[in-house]
Write an enzyme that holds these catalytic residues in place. Structure first.
Site, PDB file in Angstrom:
ATOM      1  N   CYS A   1      -2.342   7.946   5.042  1.00 52.08           N
ATOM      2  CA  CYS A   1      -2.432   7.633   3.422  1.00 52.08           C
ATOM      3  C   CYS A   1      -3.779   8.064   2.886  1.00 52.08           C
ATOM      4  O   CYS A   1      -3.933   8.152   1.728  1.00 52.08           O
ATOM      5  CB  CYS A   1      -2.015   6.100   3.184  1.00 52.08           C
ATOM      6  SG  CYS A   1      -2.906   5.127   4.556  1.00 52.08           S
TER       7      CYS A   1
ATOM      8  N   GLU B   1       0.810  -1.177  -0.342  1.00 47.90           N
ATOM      9  CA  GLU B   1      -0.115  -0.040   0.147  1.00 47.90           C
ATOM     10  C   GLU B   1       0.964   1.249   0.122  1.00 47.90           C
ATOM     11  O   GLU B   1       1.664   1.476   0.982  1.00 47.90           O
ATOM     12  CB  GLU B   1      -0.926  -0.048   1.302  1.00 47.90           C
ATOM     13  CG  GLU B   1      -2.029   0.900   1.152  1.00 47.90           C
ATOM     14  CD  GLU B   1      -1.831   1.906   2.054  1.00 47.90           C
ATOM     15  OE1 GLU B   1      -1.022   3.105   1.847  1.00 47.90           O
ATOM     16  OE2 GLU B   1      -2.105   1.841   3.405  1.00 47.90           O
TER      17      GLU B   1
HETATM   18  P1  NAP Z   1       9.518   3.664   3.637  1.00 47.49           P
HETATM   19  O1  NAP Z   1      10.675   4.525   3.501  1.00 47.49           O
HETATM   20  O2  NAP Z   1       8.911   3.247   2.440  1.00 47.49           O
HETATM   21  O3  NAP Z   1       9.825   2.407   4.698  1.00 47.49           O
HETATM   22  C1  NAP Z   1       8.979   1.490   4.927  1.00 47.49           C
HETATM   23  C2  NAP Z   1       9.706   0.407   5.363  1.00 47.49           C
HETATM   24  O4  NAP Z   1      10.231  -0.322   4.006  1.00 47.49           O
HETATM   25  C3  NAP Z   1      11.080   0.275   5.974  1.00 47.49           C
HETATM   26  O5  NAP Z   1      11.167  -0.624   6.956  1.00 47.49           O
HETATM   27  C4  NAP Z   1      11.964   0.595   5.209  1.00 47.49           C
HETATM   28  O6  NAP Z   1      13.159   0.125   5.739  1.00 47.49           O
HETATM   29  C5  NAP Z   1      11.419  -0.452   4.186  1.00 47.49           C
HETATM   30  N1  NAP Z   1      12.340  -0.118   2.697  1.00 47.49           N
HETATM   31  C6  NAP Z   1      12.168   1.303   2.204  1.00 47.49           C
HETATM   32  N2  NAP Z   1      12.673   1.125   1.040  1.00 47.49           N
HETATM   33  C7  NAP Z   1      13.344   0.074   0.958  1.00 47.49           C
HETATM   34  C8  NAP Z   1      13.773  -0.634  -0.130  1.00 47.49           C
HETATM   35  N3  NAP Z   1      14.255  -0.127  -1.143  1.00 47.49           N
HETATM   36  N4  NAP Z   1      14.286  -1.974  -0.104  1.00 47.49           N
HETATM   37  C9  NAP Z   1      14.079  -2.555   1.058  1.00 47.49           C
HETATM   38  N5  NAP Z   1      13.136  -1.922   1.940  1.00 47.49           N
HETATM   39  C10 NAP Z   1      12.954  -0.901   2.101  1.00 47.49           C
HETATM   40  O7  NAP Z   1       8.397   4.399   4.447  1.00 47.49           O
HETATM   41  P2  NAP Z   1       8.391   5.405   5.798  1.00 47.49           P
HETATM   42  O8  NAP Z   1       9.850   4.998   6.344  1.00 47.49           O
HETATM   43  O9  NAP Z   1       7.367   4.758   6.443  1.00 47.49           O
HETATM   44  O10 NAP Z   1       8.144   6.646   5.364  1.00 47.49           O
HETATM   45  C11 NAP Z   1       8.863   7.418   4.252  1.00 47.49           C
HETATM   46  C12 NAP Z   1       8.176   8.114   3.302  1.00 47.49           C
HETATM   47  O11 NAP Z   1       6.992   7.004   2.620  1.00 47.49           O
HETATM   48  C13 NAP Z   1       7.199   9.319   3.715  1.00 47.49           C
HETATM   49  O12 NAP Z   1       7.778  10.377   3.755  1.00 47.49           O
HETATM   50  C14 NAP Z   1       6.026   9.262   2.993  1.00 47.49           C
HETATM   51  O13 NAP Z   1       6.268   9.838   1.905  1.00 47.49           O
HETATM   52  C15 NAP Z   1       5.750   7.819   2.711  1.00 47.49           C
HETATM   53  N6  NAP Z   1       4.818   7.150   3.251  1.00 47.49           N
HETATM   54  C16 NAP Z   1       3.577   6.701   2.928  1.00 47.49           C
HETATM   55  C17 NAP Z   1       2.692   6.180   3.727  1.00 47.49           C
HETATM   56  C18 NAP Z   1       1.438   5.587   2.991  1.00 47.49           C
HETATM   57  O14 NAP Z   1       0.626   5.095   3.606  1.00 47.49           O
HETATM   58  N7  NAP Z   1       1.188   5.957   1.741  1.00 47.49           N
HETATM   59  C19 NAP Z   1       2.803   5.841   4.929  1.00 47.49           C
HETATM   60  C20 NAP Z   1       4.155   6.123   5.459  1.00 47.49           C
HETATM   61  C21 NAP Z   1       5.049   6.542   4.834  1.00 47.49           C
HETATM   62  P3  NAP Z   1      14.373   1.217   6.235  1.00 47.49           P
HETATM   63  O15 NAP Z   1      13.586   1.882   7.145  1.00 47.49           O
HETATM   64  O16 NAP Z   1      15.234   0.428   6.714  1.00 47.49           O
HETATM   65  O17 NAP Z   1      14.541   1.997   4.898  1.00 47.49           O
END
Ligand code: NAP
Length: 527
Positions: free
Chosen positions: A301, A265
């Site tokens: 989200c 998601e």
């Molecule tokens: P995220 O960066 O996507 O991280 C979520 C999880 O996925 C973390 O455990 C992260 O590990 C892992 N991950 C991220 N990139 C990866 C990759 N290339 N390969 C493997 N694992 C990976 O999301 P977030 O930390 O929750 O928030 C960052 C941004 O995501 C926010 O600023 C926002 O834009 C977006 N977000 C969207 C939603 C939504 O509901 N749509 C919710 C939360 C966040 P690491 O922490 O080790 O990178």
């Protein structure tokens, strides 16, 4: 309970790696208690091996046994008491009522799956009895039901440290389905994850579930997370987070020797269509939407990131009222430094695009940890020509798209990417006039709502939280509500199978008294 920072490799605690990380208070920059040891490749392998072995036994547990296991998890989470609330608040910067509410929601959704299992009919048991005398050919005895996929890899979301995290909807639905789970802890709330993991492991032990039914590892997504997803033992992935993260995992899962489903998601800007009649009371509408845009500092989200409306004088009044309502919204602390910085960067990038005008901004200056609400506007034709304007700005930001006529509104809707939600505001009498636009919006989203705000996702049977790509990778499924369990099962048909080998749900005696389809008839009858 002190925070030990170790990985949960099944029921064992382990910290063999030399890499570790800490979590820092967003304002004081002081380290919170705990040093989190990143899992080594060997530790991840051990967790995978245990999970794979556990699957052989866990899939044989009855629905009743798994329901009791889930209920025990809820008791163990509640036994963590205020320590869990305090730690989650410190790591997420979310206020106590929100965290207590989110804990209630987490417990509620685990119990919801327990109840689903107790009732039992969700497995879609379908029986076509043999017809040995059928002409021209006899029919075999055929029995089908949903069976667990295998080990599920879960990635925690940062914005729901409890409800979309270690014991969140992905974990609860996978465990309910009969799948062992390996959670990759989120680096921004690893202490919360540890407390929850300890509660789940207590429940594993109390309920005599196999060692390996649940594991949780720390470390970076790029190493630990990707190792898990690439391992052949893993059969599905649950993810909530960024588009970049979700897409990377989706690509990796499809490059494996055996590709697996990734239920990611990702982003959504949740278009809200304001029909002309909704602008009759612009003050009320502006207050309602200022509240929704800034709720939880916009870190949902389902945040209303896009408003679509036809240009007229009432819209000008709405802009004035919205500016007034947003001005009074105090900036608030965001989830983490990373999220706050991403919000500032993405917002700046969005508002410097050609044709963008900032129409509303919170008045007070914000601290470096806080997100300041901002609403901008753009002409429809500029919006359509610039895909950048459809990118999610995660935080209290929204964009108003002004359409000169219905034709332009149609083009805007047509240009939209897939979304989690779409909202229509207006009087009932006007809805039929805009049927075409409303149906066009329905094609773009998983949940369409009327005269409300998209923030707030009810956890229930009828919820759909997942929309057409890129809102999620598979719009046929939901990550919220009982339907989430369907992501982690697959239909298996048993042909002429001896009764002793059949799952209980498919046996003649229907001892679970579930609703089944028998020879094309919905029934609970015994055969
Ligand atoms: P995220 O960066 O996507 O991280 C979520 C999880 O996925 C973390 O455990 C992260 O590990 C892992 N991950 C991220 N990139 C990866 C990759 N290339 N390969 C493997 N694992 C990976 O999301 P977030 O930390 O929750 O928030 C960052 C941004 O995501 C926010 O600023 C926002 O834009 C977006 N977000 C969207 C939603 C939504 O509901 N749509 C919710 C939360 C966040 P690491 O922490 O080790 O990178």
């Amino acid at each position: 309970m002190s925070i030990h920072g170790k990985n949960f490799i099944g029921n064992e605690l382990s910290a063999k790696g030399d890499k570790s990380s800490k979590i820092y208070d967003i304002n004081s920059n002081e380290a919170l208690e705990g040093e989190f040891f990143h899992a080594t490749k060997q530790e991840v392998d051990e967790a995978l091996e245990k999970a794979n072995k556990a699957f052989a036994l866990y899939k044989q547990t009855s629905q009743q046994q798994r329901a009791e296991f889930l209920e025990t998890i809820t008791e163990e989470i509640m036994n963590l008491g205020d320590e869990l609330v305090v730690r989650t608040m410190a790591e997420s910067n979310l206020p106590r009522p929100r965290i207590e509410g989110e804990r209630g929601r987490t417990i509620g959704q685990i119990k919801m799956f327990a109840n689903l299992l107790k009732e039992g009919s969700w497995v879609e048991a379908t029986i076509d009895e043999s017809m040995p005398n059928r002409e021209p050919l006899p029919r075999n005895d055929l029995r089908k039901m949903l069976r667990p996929l295998g080990v599920v890899s879960v990635f925690e979301a940062s914005n729901f440290p409890l409800a979309f995290a270690c014991a969140g909807g992905d974990t609860a639905s996978a465990l309910a389905a009969g799948c062992p789970v390996i959670v990759k802890a989120h680096s921004s709330h690893s202490g919360t994850s540890e407390l929850i993991a300890s509660a789940i492991i207590s429940a594993v032990k109390k309920c005599n579930m196999p060692d390996g039914t649940f594991s949780m590892v720390h470390g970076s997504g790029r190493s630990v997370g990707q190792q898990i997803v690439l391992d052949e033992a893993v059969k599905a992935v649950g993810f909530t987070g960024s588009t970049a993260g979700g897409m990377k995992l989706f690509e990796l899962a499809n490059q494996r020797k055996t590709p697996i489903p990734v239920f990611a998601e990702m982003g959504s800007i949740n278009p809200c269509l304001f029909l002309p009649s909704s602008l009759n009371d612009t003050k009320k509408l502006a207050n309602t939407y200022a509240g929704s845009i800034t709720l939880g500092v916009g870190q949902f989200c389902t945040n209303p990131g896009l408003i679509l409306a036809l240009k007229d004088t009432k819209l000008e009044n709405f802009k004035i009222d919205l500016a007034e309502a947003i001005k009074d919204m105090s900036p608030a602390t965001m989830l983490s430094k990373g999220i706050q910085e991403a919000y500032e960067t993405n917002k700046e990038e969005a508002i410097k695009q050609h044709g963008i005008t900032v129409i509303a901004q919170a008045f007070e200056d914000n601290l470096p940890s806080e997100g300041k609400a901002t609403v901008a506007s753009v002409e429809a034709k500029t919006f359509i020509s610039n895909p950048k304007l459809q990118e999610e700005v995660f935080g209290p930001y929204s964009l108003l798209v002004e359409c000169k006529d219905v034709n332009e509104l149609n083009q805007v809707i047509d240009s939209l990417d897939g979304q989690l939600t779409a909202t229509v505001m207006g009087e009932d009498s006007e809805m039929s006039e805009y049927k075409e636009q409303i149906f066009a919006l329905e094609n773009k989203c998983g949940r369409i709502l009327f005269n409300g705000v998209p923030t707030g996702v009810e956890v229930c049977q009828s919820m759909q939280h997942g929309g057409p790509f890129p809102a999620s990778t598979d719009s046929r499924f939901t990550s919220v509500g009982t339907g989430a369990i369907k992501r982690f099962v697959r239909p298996v048909c048993y042909q002429d199978c001896p009764s002793s080998l059949l799952p209980e749900e498919l046996r003649n005696e229907n001892s679970l008294d579930i609703l089944r389809i028998v020879n094309d008839e919905h029934t609970r009858r015994i055969l």
